[in-house]
Design an enzyme around this catalytic site. Structure first.
Site, mmCIF file in Angstrom:
data_model
loop_
_atom_site.group_PDB
_atom_site.id
_atom_site.type_symbol
_atom_site.label_atom_id
_atom_site.label_comp_id
_atom_site.label_asym_id
_atom_site.label_seq_id
_atom_site.Cartn_x
_atom_site.Cartn_y
_atom_site.Cartn_z
ATOM 1 N N HIS A 266 4.628 -12.500 -14.236
ATOM 2 C CA HIS A 266 4.949 -11.915 -15.542
ATOM 3 C C HIS A 266 4.329 -10.509 -15.672
ATOM 4 C CE1 HIS A 266 5.814 -12.200 -19.919
ATOM 5 N NE2 HIS A 266 4.786 -11.382 -19.995
ATOM 6 N N GLU A 267 3.049 -10.424 -15.398
ATOM 7 C CA GLU A 267 2.372 -9.128 -15.553
ATOM 8 C C GLU A 267 2.886 -8.125 -14.514
ATOM 9 O OE1 GLU A 267 0.800 -8.656 -18.261
ATOM 10 O OE2 GLU A 267 0.726 -10.780 -18.794
ATOM 11 N N HIS A 270 5.775 -6.307 -16.009
ATOM 12 C CA HIS A 270 5.351 -5.216 -16.907
ATOM 13 C C HIS A 270 4.906 -4.005 -16.077
ATOM 14 C CE1 HIS A 270 5.540 -7.240 -20.745
ATOM 15 N NE2 HIS A 270 4.735 -8.197 -20.403
ATOM 16 N N GLU A 296 9.124 -6.848 -22.433
ATOM 17 C CA GLU A 296 9.131 -8.301 -22.221
ATOM 18 C C GLU A 296 10.369 -8.719 -21.420
ATOM 19 O OE1 GLU A 296 6.324 -9.453 -22.941
ATOM 20 O OE2 GLU A 296 6.661 -11.596 -22.723
HETATM 21 ZN ZN ZN Z 1 4.413 -9.957 -21.572
#
Ligand code: ZN
Length: 501
Positions: A266-267, A270, A296
């Site tokens: 997830h990170e 980003h 997101e």
């Molecule tokens: Zn996030």
């Protein structure tokens, strides 16, 4: 005044803004990762100093005058400078309309509220936190009233602060579609005879080996560690200091291997976004992501569309087998794919699976709308919270710790922020639908080289940085306004297959 001189003056002003923001971002990163807890007061003092310096720097008559003059020559500006000046004006308006006395009191209230929230959560006593939350809502409403940018419900102004152009009308439609499609699917899954046995995931997985897995994930997803740092924090996050310095964190639990794997993925999403923004925008206000929802959409893309796909989980499984001395030897690829995507309605938002996650957000959204619209009092919040969990997820929190006290956001004054999490999923699905016209995503994942995907995202999304507002960017890329049906379709196809419905 000379137009070139105005631009130079603006650059000079922004250099200081950038320098102050840089120090604050570094200090926050330090506080959340390796900074000793005992230094919390020293750090707060220093960070308070820099914050006020930044506030004052952007709240001077001289700066406003500069922006006025630049607005007067708007017709001569490039699209980039037009957008920059527009964002500067937006920020000036937000700051200017706040009474400095109120701002000071509010700034002092937030750290106290944070402590009250922590105590309340620890002792499972909402009454400790309630008076602080009431005061926070009082100020949030006061500031939003002073700076009302959108007509109608006051909550519209708060939404717009986080996601330009977002309104209750849009969100009501959005969540209506989501709840009509997700809830019946969830009920079908609950009744289905497919049982996913993921017991082996509760075994012990040594942390040092989990760290190797996290690096494997970063490498596979193509996060550039030569322009970043990877470390640990209680709650994983990404800190965009500059495109050449993106810092990701994850966390490790001995008995929850998937948590570190998917937090890392997830990170990384980003981080990959921030690392690939148009180089011409570096060191300008446009040199970051378009909005929280667009951000997101990228973290979810790398976490779910790639990371939870059957092809990726197969590759992951064979790696895990080597790393953990064949601990996974009895697990087949299909079984592992199902475990990674198992649906279980849970009380805690951050533990939620891909299907139920948006329902958690919908609950926060309903509650915030009522709190800001005076239809719900803080004292009634825990009961209402539990009622909505029962209605949408069919579970009831057994105490407030796992209910209304679970999230940190409200104690930081973040009202209007939650919906971006759910929007991100829908943006993601809509971007994927467009990407599929150019690429065969599954084949690229199978090849082990994700560069064509990263290039597509860079050319279609990352290149714009913050040049376009989120809904404009979505339309530019997908030739369509927000359409939650893509996300629902994706969920239905995926989970009907897994649960054989
Ligand atoms: Zn996030």
């Amino acid at each position: 005044m000379n137009y070139q001189q105005l631009l130079l003056d603006y650059q000079k002003h922004y250099q200081k803004t950038r320098a102050l923001e840089y120090m604050l971002t570094l200090a926050r990163y330090d506080a959340l990762t390796i900074g000793p807890k005992k230094a919390v007061n020293d750090r707060s003092l220093i960070m308070g100093y820099w914050s006020i310096e930044l506030f004052n720097h952007n709240n001077s008559a001289q700066y406003e005058n500069l922006i006025n003059n630049l607005e007067a020559v708007n017709y001569r500006l490039t699209p980039e400078m037009k957008r920059t000046i527009y964002l500067a004006r937006r920020q000036i308006n937000q700051i200017k309309k706040i009474d400095p006395q109120d701002y000071r009191q509010y700034s002092e209230l937030l750290p106290q509220a944070q402590v009250a929230w922590e105590n309340a959560k620890q002792t499972n006593d909402f009454s400790i936190y309630a008076p602080y939350l009431e005061k926070i809502i009082f100020y949030v409403k006061k500031f939003a009233t002073a700076n009302k940018t959108v007509e109608g419900h006051l909550y519209n102004t708060l939404l717009d602060q986080y996601e330009e152009g977002l309104t209750i009308a849009k969100l009501d439609d959005f969540f209506n579609v989501l709840s009509k499609r997700i809830i019946p699917l969830l009920r079908q899954i609950e009744k289905s005879s497919t049982h996913i046995n993921d017991e082996f995931l509760n075994h012990k997985f040594p942390i040092d080996k989990q760290k190797n897995v996290a690096l494997f994930i970063l490498n596979k997803l193509d996060f550039d560690l030569s322009k970043g740092v990877f470390s640990e924090s209680a709650h994983p996050f990404t800190s965009g200091i500059s495109p050449n310095d993106i810092r990701l964190t994850t966390h490790y639990y001995e008995r929850n291997l998937l948590s570190s794997i998917y937090s890392t993925a997830h990170e990384a999403g980003h981080g990959i976004y921030e690392q690939n923004i148009n180089a011409e925008y570096h060191n300008t206000v446009l040199g970051t992501g378009a909005s929280m929802a667009v951000h997101e959409s990228q973290s979810r893309f790398y976490e779910n569309i790639i990371g939870r796909s059957s092809i990726f989980t197969s590759m992951l499984l064979s790696y895990l087998n080597k790393e953990f001395n064949e601990q996974f030897i009895d697990v087949n690829e299909k079984n592992f794919y199902h475990c990674v995507n198992k649906v279980t309605p849970s009380l805690i938002r951050t533990d939620a699976d891909e299907l139920t996650y948006s329902l958690h957000i919908m609950i926060r959204y309903e509650l915030e709308k009522m709190l800001i619209g005076d239809q719900l009092q803080v004292s009634e919040l825990p009961d209402k919270w539990n009622e909505l969990y029962k209605r949408y997820l069919n579970i009831t929190p057994y105490n407030d710790q796992v209910g209304v006290l679970q999230d940190v956001h409200w104690s930081g004054g973040a009202f209007g922020y939650f919906p971006s999490y759910a929007l991100g999923n829908a943006f993601c699905a809509q971007f994927v639908k467009t990407m599929e016209k150019d690429l065969i995503i599954a084949d690229i994942i199978k090849s082990g080289n994700l560069i064509p995907i990263k290039n597509w995202l860079t050319n279609n999304i990352y290149v714009y940085g913050k040049l376009l507002p989120p809904f404009e960017l979505l339309k530019k890329v997908t030739k369509e306004s927000l359409n939650p049906n893509y996300f629902c379709q994706y969920l239905e196809e995926k989970f009907k297959d897994i649960y054989q419905l």
